[in-house]
Enzyme design. Structure first.
Site, mmCIF file in Angstrom:
data_model
loop_
_atom_site.group_PDB
_atom_site.id
_atom_site.type_symbol
_atom_site.label_atom_id
_atom_site.label_comp_id
_atom_site.label_asym_id
_atom_site.label_seq_id
_atom_site.Cartn_x
_atom_site.Cartn_y
_atom_site.Cartn_z
ATOM 1 C CG HIS A 178 0.494 0.625 7.293
ATOM 2 N ND1 HIS A 178 1.565 0.017 7.922
ATOM 3 C CD2 HIS A 178 1.026 1.549 6.443
ATOM 4 C CE1 HIS A 178 2.691 0.568 7.472
ATOM 5 N NE2 HIS A 178 2.393 1.491 6.577
ATOM 6 C CD GLU A 179 -0.798 2.220 3.097
ATOM 7 O OE1 GLU A 179 -0.302 3.363 3.056
ATOM 8 O OE2 GLU A 179 -0.100 1.189 3.108
ATOM 9 C CB CYS A 187 6.216 1.370 6.369
ATOM 10 S SG CYS A 187 5.676 2.959 5.737
ATOM 11 C CG LEU A 188 6.777 0.916 0.031
ATOM 12 C CD1 LEU A 188 6.056 1.415 -1.225
ATOM 13 C CD2 LEU A 188 7.872 -0.071 -0.351
ATOM 14 N N GLY A 238 0.838 -1.197 0.000
ATOM 15 C CA GLY A 238 0.000 0.000 0.000
ATOM 16 C C GLY A 238 0.871 1.244 0.000
ATOM 17 C CD GLN A 257 3.838 5.476 2.549
ATOM 18 O OE1 GLN A 257 2.765 5.012 2.178
ATOM 19 N NE2 GLN A 257 4.876 4.710 2.852
ATOM 20 C CG HIS A 269 1.291 6.337 5.969
ATOM 21 N ND1 HIS A 269 2.531 6.716 6.424
ATOM 22 C CD2 HIS A 269 1.416 5.042 5.570
ATOM 23 C CE1 HIS A 269 3.375 5.688 6.306
ATOM 24 N NE2 HIS A 269 2.721 4.661 5.801
HETATM 25 ZN ZN ZN Z 1 3.458 2.810 5.418
#
Ligand code: ZN
Length: 146
Positions: free
Chosen positions: A130-131, A88-89, A46, A51, A134
């Site tokens: 999670h998203e 996480c990226l 995701g 991000q 953010h």
């Molecule tokens: Zn993340």
């Protein structure tokens, strides 16, 4: 479409609250298309707009081979509990266990502004949580239990 640069942990952009999307126009579609391409390029499950440096309430994800894009997502129901290790990226190779609901229902809009309601379990529920975190400046490491 273009691959966008991923904002990394330590950048204060990741700690800001994102703004509600009010225009469902070509520029939103371009952001969504770029986010999709960027997520696939880096093999993420995701990706949230902050991000890629955009403080708008937009997330994309692919869980169980289903691609989803959610604009202005909001969890309206959550139940159960599940613990798994997340990454996480924006956070490099860190993997930590986080407790999330087992099942969530999310209300959002699609890229054209139409209302959608989606219920997800297990990894889809986890990814949605999670998203959305953010979008509120929260990282999974804040919630890690190990
Ligand atoms: Zn993340």
């Amino acid at each position: 479409m273009a691959i966008r640069k991923i904002v990394k942990m330590g950048d204060e952009l990741l700690r800001k609250k994102s703004k509600t999307v009010t225009k469902f126009d070509d520029s939103l579609h371009e952001i969504l298309d770029d986010m999709k391409e960027t997520m696939y390029e880096y093999n993420g499950m995701g990706l949230a707009a902050p991000q890629v440096g955009i403080l708008k309430r937009i997330v994309v994800m692919e869980v169980n081979n289903m691609y989803l894009e959610l604009v202005n997502p909001e969890i309206i129901e959550a139940e159960g509990s599940d613990i798994e290790a997340e990454g996480c990226l924006s956070c490099g190779k860190i993997n930590k266990k986080v407790e999330r609901p087992m099942k969530v229902t999310v209300k959002a809009q699609d890229r054209y502004g139409y209302d959608v309601v989606i219920t997800g379990e297990k990894w889809l529920a986890r990814c949605i949580c999670h998203e959305i975190d953010h979008l509120n400046g929260v990282l999974f490491i804040d919630k890690a239990i190990d």
